[in-house]
Design an enzyme around this catalytic site. Structure first.
Site, PDB file in Angstrom:
ATOM      1  N   ASN B 125       0.697  -0.973  -0.068  1.00  0.00           N
ATOM      2  CA  ASN B 125       0.020  -0.099  -0.127  1.00  0.00           C
ATOM      3  C   ASN B 125       0.855   0.937  -0.221  1.00  0.00           C
ATOM      4  O   ASN B 125       1.185   1.927   0.430  1.00  0.00           O
ATOM      5  CB  ASN B 125      -0.722  -0.703   1.297  1.00  0.00           C
ATOM      6  CG  ASN B 125      -1.559   1.299   1.181  1.00  0.00           C
ATOM      7  OD1 ASN B 125      -2.006   2.068   0.760  1.00  0.00           O
ATOM      8  ND2 ASN B 125      -3.006   1.137   1.809  1.00  0.00           N
ATOM      9  N   CYS B 128      -0.020   5.399   0.863  1.00  0.00           N
ATOM     10  CA  CYS B 128       0.610   5.871   2.550  1.00  0.00           C
ATOM     11  C   CYS B 128       1.437   7.008   2.500  1.00  0.00           C
ATOM     12  O   CYS B 128       2.730   7.104   1.006  1.00  0.00           O
ATOM     13  CB  CYS B 128       0.836   5.285   3.620  1.00  0.00           C
ATOM     14  SG  CYS B 128       2.113   3.620   3.226  1.00  0.00           S
TER      15      CYS B 128
END
Lengths: 45, 153
Positions: B125, B128
């Site tokens: 991910n 972020c």
């Protein structure tokens, strides 16, 4: 509540652990919606 | 019976249905048969516990809703002890979605997960904040993205 299935974490509220007195975010829709009174914390308490 | 299986760089899925991160967790297990999925992708977790954004995290609009959870995570050790056993009850391969504020922490987290059986792949991910680049998301900069992927490998 947004998803109502315990997955989105939108509805978390800080709850107080009776033993350690630490705060943990719990999901109202999945871990609740009813909580023991001693766990429920509000701002200023 | 039609064969819907797909092969992603050696990872074989029985079908291409791979839900978005965190959308199929314990709350849905009583509603659908999880073994019909091609794969699981966990809710993103981090190396250390983090509380996520302050409340409220959701806003209702006329015809939609906005949310900004801020990656609430109990940390990798909690994931291994409590969340992983839940997914191991099902057949589809498990893809762990991870996040970190630095490239090194991505690498550290991936190294920890590589010691754990039952995780078929890692989803990075990278939307972020990168604290080494003034909080800009890793994915905004190709070089930062490449650094994370290289560190993960």
């Amino acid at each position: 509540m947004a998803c109502g299935l315990g997955m989105c974490y939108c509805c978390v509220r800080p709850m107080r652990d009776k033993e350690s007195q630490t705060l943990t975010d719990k999901r109202v829709c999945y871990d609740g919606p009813v909580f023991p009174l001693h766990e429920v914390c509000y701002d200023g308490f | 019976m039609t064969d819907f299986s797909v092969n992603i760089n050696g990872l074989r899925l029985a079908n291409p249905v791979m839900p978005a991160s965190g959308t199929f967790a314990e709350g849905l297990a009583d509603v659908i048969d999880f073994n019909r999925l091609g794969a699981f992708v966990t809710k993103t977790f981090t190396l250390h516990p983090r509380s996520g954004n302050p409340l409220p995290r959701v806003c209702e609009l006329d015809s939609a809703m906005l949310n900004a959870i801020g990656i609430s995570s109990k940390g990798v050790e909690d994931f291994i002890e409590y969340t992983l056993p839940f997914y191991q009850r099902y057949a589809p391969p498990l893809i762990a979605s991870i996040s970190a504020p630095t490239t090194q922490e991505f690498a550290t987290l991936a190294a920890r997960l590589s010691e754990v059986p039952g995780i078929a792949a890692i989803e990075a991910n990278i939307s972020c904040p990168n604290i080494e680049e003034d909080g800009r998301a890793f994915a905004i900069e190709p070089v930062a993205t490449a650094r994370v992927i290289k560190a993960l490998r």
